[in-house]
Design a protein around this motif. Structure first.
Motif, PDB file in Angstrom:
ATOM      1  N   VAL A  93       0.859  -1.181   0.000  1.00 54.82           N
ATOM      2  CA  VAL A  93       0.000   0.000   0.000  1.00 54.82           C
ATOM      3  C   VAL A  93       0.894   1.228   0.000  1.00 54.82           C
ATOM      4  CG1 VAL A  93      -1.712   1.304   1.309  1.00 54.82           C
ATOM      5  CG2 VAL A  93      -1.827  -1.199   1.239  1.00 54.82           C
ATOM      6  N   PRO A  94       0.720   2.150  -0.953  1.00 53.76           N
ATOM      7  CA  PRO A  94       1.554   3.355  -0.964  1.00 53.76           C
ATOM      8  C   PRO A  94       1.426   4.118   0.349  1.00 53.76           C
ATOM      9  CG  PRO A  94       0.344   3.152  -3.026  1.00 53.76           C
ATOM     10  CD  PRO A  94      -0.208   2.112  -2.106  1.00 53.76           C
ATOM     11  N   CYS A  95       2.543   4.562   0.860  1.00 56.67           N
ATOM     12  CA  CYS A  95       2.582   5.319   2.124  1.00 56.67           C
ATOM     13  C   CYS A  95       2.055   4.483   3.296  1.00 56.67           C
ATOM     14  CB  CYS A  95       1.789   6.619   2.022  1.00 56.67           C
ATOM     15  SG  CYS A  95       2.156   7.636   0.572  1.00 56.67           S
ATOM     16  N   GLY A  96       2.224   3.156   3.230  1.00 53.12           N
ATOM     17  CA  GLY A  96       1.674   2.273   4.251  1.00 53.12           C
ATOM     18  C   GLY A  96       2.285   2.474   5.629  1.00 53.12           C
ATOM     19  N   VAL A  97       3.548   2.882   5.678  1.00 57.22           N
ATOM     20  CA  VAL A  97       4.183   3.236   6.952  1.00 57.22           C
ATOM     21  C   VAL A  97       4.188   4.755   7.030  1.00 57.22           C
ATOM     22  CG1 VAL A  97       6.276   3.136   8.355  1.00 57.22           C
ATOM     23  CG2 VAL A  97       5.602   1.164   6.973  1.00 57.22           C
ATOM     24  N   GLY A  98       3.394   5.298   7.918  1.00 55.03           N
ATOM     25  CA  GLY A  98       3.230   6.749   7.999  1.00 55.03           C
ATOM     26  C   GLY A  98       4.478   7.465   8.485  1.00 55.03           C
ATOM     27  N   ARG A  99       4.473   8.771   8.284  1.00 56.10           N
ATOM     28  CA  ARG A  99       5.620   9.597   8.660  1.00 56.10           C
ATOM     29  C   ARG A  99       5.920   9.505  10.157  1.00 56.10           C
ATOM     30  NH1 ARG A  99       7.838  14.269   6.424  1.00 56.10           N
ATOM     31  NH2 ARG A  99       6.224  14.261   4.808  1.00 56.10           N
ATOM     32  N   VAL A 100       4.885   9.599  10.991  1.00 60.21           N
ATOM     33  CA  VAL A 100       5.093   9.567  12.436  1.00 60.21           C
ATOM     34  C   VAL A 100       5.540   8.165  12.875  1.00 60.21           C
ATOM     35  CG1 VAL A 100       4.007   9.915  14.675  1.00 60.21           C
ATOM     36  CG2 VAL A 100       3.404  11.406  12.761  1.00 60.21           C
ATOM     37  N   ALA A 101       4.942   7.147  12.277  1.00 63.70           N
ATOM     38  CA  ALA A 101       5.337   5.773  12.605  1.00 63.70           C
ATOM     39  C   ALA A 101       6.803   5.538  12.235  1.00 63.70           C
ATOM     40  CB  ALA A 101       4.440   4.788  11.869  1.00 63.70           C
ATOM     41  N   GLU A 102       7.203   6.036  11.068  1.00 70.13           N
ATOM     42  CA  GLU A 102       8.597   5.866  10.648  1.00 70.13           C
ATOM     43  C   GLU A 102       9.535   6.560  11.624  1.00 70.13           C
ATOM     44  OE1 GLU A 102      11.409   6.406   6.685  1.00 70.13           O
ATOM     45  OE2 GLU A 102       9.647   7.682   6.918  1.00 70.13           O
ATOM     46  N   GLU A 103       9.166   7.751  12.066  1.00 70.32           N
ATOM     47  CA  GLU A 103      10.024   8.490  12.993  1.00 70.32           C
ATOM     48  C   GLU A 103      10.127   7.748  14.329  1.00 70.32           C
ATOM     49  OE1 GLU A 103      12.810  11.164  13.544  1.00 70.32           O
ATOM     50  OE2 GLU A 103      11.554  11.194  11.744  1.00 70.32           O
ATOM     51  N   ALA A 104       9.001   7.176  14.782  1.00 71.06           N
ATOM     52  CA  ALA A 104       9.025   6.422  16.035  1.00 71.06           C
ATOM     53  C   ALA A 104       9.958   5.222  15.925  1.00 71.06           C
ATOM     54  CB  ALA A 104       7.611   5.963  16.391  1.00 71.06           C
ATOM     55  N   ALA A 105       9.894   4.520  14.809  1.00 75.67           N
ATOM     56  CA  ALA A 105      10.761   3.361  14.611  1.00 75.67           C
ATOM     57  C   ALA A 105      12.222   3.778  14.496  1.00 75.67           C
ATOM     58  CB  ALA A 105      10.324   2.605  13.367  1.00 75.67           C
ATOM     59  N   LEU A 106      12.475   4.823  13.734  1.00 75.24           N
ATOM     60  CA  LEU A 106      13.844   5.297  13.564  1.00 75.24           C
ATOM     61  C   LEU A 106      14.461   5.695  14.894  1.00 75.24           C
ATOM     62  CD1 LEU A 106      13.607   7.458  10.318  1.00 75.24           C
ATOM     63  CD2 LEU A 106      15.209   5.574  10.700  1.00 75.24           C
ATOM     64  N   PHE A 107      13.726   6.442  15.678  1.00 75.05           N
ATOM     65  CA  PHE A 107      14.290   6.901  16.945  1.00 75.05           C
ATOM     66  C   PHE A 107      14.451   5.730  17.910  1.00 75.05           C
ATOM     67  CE2 PHE A 107      14.802   9.148  20.905  1.00 75.05           C
ATOM     68  CZ  PHE A 107      15.578  10.236  20.525  1.00 75.05           C
ATOM     69  N   SER A 108      13.545   4.756  17.840  1.00 74.14           N
ATOM     70  CA  SER A 108      13.666   3.582  18.709  1.00 74.14           C
ATOM     71  C   SER A 108      14.965   2.839  18.457  1.00 74.14           C
ATOM     72  CB  SER A 108      12.480   2.649  18.496  1.00 74.14           C
ATOM     73  OG  SER A 108      11.283   3.251  18.952  1.00 74.14           O
ATOM     74  N   LEU A 109      15.413   2.817  17.211  1.00 67.63           N
ATOM     75  CA  LEU A 109      16.678   2.150  16.900  1.00 67.63           C
ATOM     76  C   LEU A 109      17.853   2.848  17.581  1.00 67.63           C
ATOM     77  CD1 LEU A 109      16.205   1.358  13.094  1.00 67.63           C
ATOM     78  CD2 LEU A 109      16.059  -0.242  15.020  1.00 67.63           C
ATOM     79  N   THR A 110      17.742   4.144  17.824  1.00 63.23           N
ATOM     80  CA  THR A 110      18.846   4.876  18.449  1.00 63.23           C
ATOM     81  C   THR A 110      18.879   4.691  19.961  1.00 63.23           C
ATOM     82  OG1 THR A 110      17.647   6.961  18.822  1.00 63.23           O
ATOM     83  CG2 THR A 110      18.611   6.623  16.632  1.00 63.23           C
ATOM     84  N   VAL A 111      17.792   4.231  20.545  1.00 64.00           N
ATOM     85  CA  VAL A 111      17.750   3.997  21.998  1.00 64.00           C
ATOM     86  C   VAL A 111      17.496   2.516  22.273  1.00 64.00           C
ATOM     87  CG1 VAL A 111      17.059   6.335  22.636  1.00 64.00           C
ATOM     88  CG2 VAL A 111      15.295   4.660  22.022  1.00 64.00           C
TER      89      VAL A 111
END
Length: 363
Positions: A249-267
């Protein structure tokens, strides 16, 4: 003019419609959700801050494919970017698999009971589910291999398994994969991989490198505590991954969800420390239930499986009456998610009473 609406596909006849059933609250006291395998901890404050900052851009569409997250995952696991797939939860990737690889008349082999999305995804694609019963609450790999025929298009493996929490281990799994024909797709779901403490734990990321027919799936919903944001990911041969991305699905991972996942990888260190606490609480809870006389299978996940057979529903209903909501699989058992200490202590208190009632009835 016809008064009847258009008829949906016949393949949907065997798929249950989702009808939310509000749980019955207890007569008094709190209510605890121990039926969805959720992480009992909320996101870290730093992750919440990142989500709040990202939400300021919610008027803009996210990328069609979450390139930043895919790049971070490729770097973390040392795989080419072309191997990475994403979706709104791993369930979203399962839908991509069904669209990309399954056709009417295909067989899909999987253990049962296992992840409840398996029969739904299979039937949605018009394929035929081939369910192989567990042996000792664990995947019966010999029986799964024997169920593969020229009609088999895919094999679905949940490792560790949901709802039983059991794992077959790396050696047994690799031997099984050697028996699967190369033109049969194998989906290895590692949603609970972070909770396993076994020295023989499977590493699906490493396995996919040498097996072009293997898709390995993981998620941010469980160990990372981002269930509400729906971020799943996986690794596959580039040709397989490209096919999956075509069906996403296009844009299936939303912007906020992506940011949450990205930041989780840093902590991740902080988050995995929480996972360690959940694993310890899982073992404490199992010990308490075993001491009361309940059968509880050893678990490599964030939940416990009580193989209660025909008593599963009665057990689950008795807990629900006291505000402890679990997941019953009628005729098989009850799955109990490891919660916070307060929820788990209430569970243990209620099960102690149930055990005493059973002892009184049998005396």
């Amino acid at each position: 003019m016809s008064s009847s609406p258009p008829a949906p596909r016949g393949a949907l006849d065997g798929i249950p419609a989702y009808v939310p059933k509000p749980p019955q609250p207890p007569s008094e006291g709190p209510s605890y959700r121990l039926f969805l395998n959720e992480n009992p901890y909320p996101p870290l404050p730093s992750v919440r801050d990142a989500v709040l900052a990202a939400s300021a851009g919610s008027n803009h569409y996210p990328e069609i494919f979450p390139t930043r997250l895919a790049g971070a995952l490729a770097a973390k696991y040392d795989v080419p970017l072309s191997h990475v797939v994403t979706g709104p939860g791993s369930v979203g990737i399962y839908q991509q698999i069904g669209q990309a690889f399954l056709e009417p008349g295909d067989d899909v082999v999987y253990a049962w009971p296992s992840f409840e999305a398996y029969p739904i995804m299979t039937r949605m694609a018009g394929a035929r589910p081939v369910e192989v019963r567990l042996r000792d609450h664990t995947h019966d790999l010999d029986a799964l291999a024997a169920a593969i025929t020229p009609r088999t298009r895919a094999v679905l493996l949940c490792e560790p398994n949901n709802p039983t929490g059991t794992a077959v281990g790396a050696k047994a799994l690799e031997a099984f994969l050697d028996r699967v024909p190369g033109d049969v797709l194998v989906v290895l779901d590692e949603a609970y991989v972070e909770f396993s403490r076994s020295e023989d734990a499977v590493d699906g990321v490493a396995l996919h490198r040498e097996r072009p027919n293997l898709i390995t799936l993981r998620t941010f919903s469980k160990a990372y505590g981002l269930a509400a944001w729906r971020v799943g990911y996986g690794f596959a041969d580039p040709a397989v991954a490209e096919a999956l991305r075509k069906c996403a699905v296009p844009c299936g991972v939303g912007r906020v969800a992506e940011e949450a996942a990205l930041f989780s990888l840093t902590v991740e260190d902080e988050l995995l420390a929480r996972v360690e606490e959940i694993a310890k609480e899982r073992d404490r809870l199992r010990d308490r239930l075993l001491a009361q006389g309940w059968p509880v299978v050893p678990s490599d996940t964030n939940f416990l499986w009580l193989p209660l057979g025909d008593g599963a529903d009665a057990f689950a209903h008795a807990l629900e009456a006291h505000g402890v909501l679990t997941r019953s699989f009628p005729g098989d058992g009850v799955r109990v998610t490891v919660g916070g200490r307060e929820a788990d202590d209430l569970l243990v208190s209620v099960t102690a009473g149930l055990a005493r009632e059973q002892d009184a009835d049998s005396s």
